[in-house]
Design an enzyme around this catalytic site. Structure first.
Site, PDB file in Angstrom:
ATOM      1  N   TYR A 218       0.757  -1.165   0.095  1.00  0.00           N
ATOM      2  CA  TYR A 218       0.200  -0.127   0.073  1.00  0.00           C
ATOM      3  C   TYR A 218       0.866   1.347  -0.003  1.00  0.00           C
ATOM      4  O   TYR A 218       0.474   2.213  -0.658  1.00  0.00           O
ATOM      5  CB  TYR A 218      -0.877  -0.053   1.307  1.00  0.00           C
ATOM      6  CG  TYR A 218      -2.007  -0.862   1.038  1.00  0.00           C
ATOM      7  CD1 TYR A 218      -2.812  -1.001  -0.185  1.00  0.00           C
ATOM      8  CD2 TYR A 218      -2.631  -1.935   2.138  1.00  0.00           C
ATOM      9  CE1 TYR A 218      -3.865  -1.745  -0.417  1.00  0.00           C
ATOM     10  CE2 TYR A 218      -3.666  -2.633   2.006  1.00  0.00           C
ATOM     11  CZ  TYR A 218      -4.420  -2.656   0.781  1.00  0.00           C
ATOM     12  OH  TYR A 218      -5.248  -3.490   0.813  1.00  0.00           O
TER      13      TYR A 218
ATOM     14  N   HIS B 206      -6.438   0.917  -0.021  1.00  0.00           N
ATOM     15  CA  HIS B 206      -6.520   0.176   1.244  1.00  0.00           C
ATOM     16  C   HIS B 206      -8.087   0.818   1.976  1.00  0.00           C
ATOM     17  O   HIS B 206      -8.449  -0.172   2.840  1.00  0.00           O
ATOM     18  CB  HIS B 206      -5.459   0.547   2.190  1.00  0.00           C
ATOM     19  CG  HIS B 206      -5.314   0.227   3.304  1.00  0.00           C
ATOM     20  ND1 HIS B 206      -5.925   1.003   4.389  1.00  0.00           N
ATOM     21  CD2 HIS B 206      -5.149  -0.895   4.051  1.00  0.00           C
ATOM     22  CE1 HIS B 206      -5.780   0.289   5.525  1.00  0.00           C
ATOM     23  NE2 HIS B 206      -5.206  -0.899   5.285  1.00  0.00           N
TER      24      HIS B 206
END
Length: 241
Positions: A28, A40
């Site tokens: 991420y 996310h």
């Protein structure tokens, strides 16, 4: 599509088994500033997974897979700009980065444990060794895969028959079938329970099913894919689909 990420680690480093939440956080973090930077926080399937770490040619390696080619390309572009990378407390040096595709076969094996809930509300995982209900396992795998596939392609596909016709679990040295993985999030450890498989085989993948099986090969099998569970590898020697 897949991304191979290999590292040179300091010589005094033992087996590299970073916490799966740290690996997820690394992915991420690499995606910040791209069109996937908010993935996310989106309340939806994430449509990617990653393998456990393994050693190859003295390098520690893991694979990321996704049915979304642009996701893999964005991750590749972000990582290739780095020489030094951090995954959790590990300082690592990039040795190889490569995008690639694999041909679809009718036989698979797992590259990380497959996870399913027996009761999601009670946070109870299905335990293959304890529950021994292969019918439940197959039906839940199929239901979960169809739901993800239809969400990704905006389709209403239903697979005819079981998702796999032949299955061989990987038995641990202690004779158990289940794998307990400790995941640490914000300093708090919690166990995730799954199972590894030496063989997951579909006798024949029809032309109308090819996209479905390629999808699960890329997005992962079962639940908690974006946390690095349910990674699938096609087995060489299987029939081409």
């Amino acid at each position: 599509m897949r991304l191979k990420v290999s590292f040179r680690a300091p010589s005094d480093t033992g087996p590299l088994r970073p916490n799966k939440h740290a690996v997820q956080g690394f992915i991420y973090n690499m995606l910040k500033g791209t069109e996937y930077g908010a993935r996310h926080d989106q309340p939806r399937f994430k449509f990617f997974t990653f393998s456990d770490f393994f050693k190859e040619n003295s390098r520690w390696t893991f694979l990321v897979s996704s049915p979304d080619r642009d996701f893999i390309r964005a991750l590749y572009s972000a990582i290739k700009e780095k020489d030094r990378l951090y995954i959790g407390t590990h300082e690592l040096y990039l040795a190889e980065l490569r995008k690639f595709n694999l041909p679809l076969k009718n036989r698979f094996q797992t590259g990380s444990p497959v996870v399913l809930y027996l009761d999601a509300e009670a946070n109870e995982y299905f335990k293959l060794h304890a529950h021994r209900d292969l019918t439940f396992f197959l039906e839940r795998l199929k239901e979960n895969a169809e739901k993800k596939y239809n969400a990704f392609y905006d389709d209403d596909f239903i697979l005819e028959g079981p998702i796999f016709d032949r299955m061989i679990p990987k038995v641990r040295k202690n004779g158990k079938l289940d794998v307990y993985v400790k995941v640490v999030k914000n300093g708090v450890p919690f166990p995730v329970i799954g199972s590894n498989w030496e063989l997951l085989e579909r006798d024949r993948i029809r032309p109308s099913e090819r996209r479905f099986y390629r999808f699960i090969m890329d997005t992962g099998l079962g639940e908690k894919n974006s946390l690095g569970f349910g990674f699938l590898n096609p087995i060489r020697g299987g029939n081409s689909a």
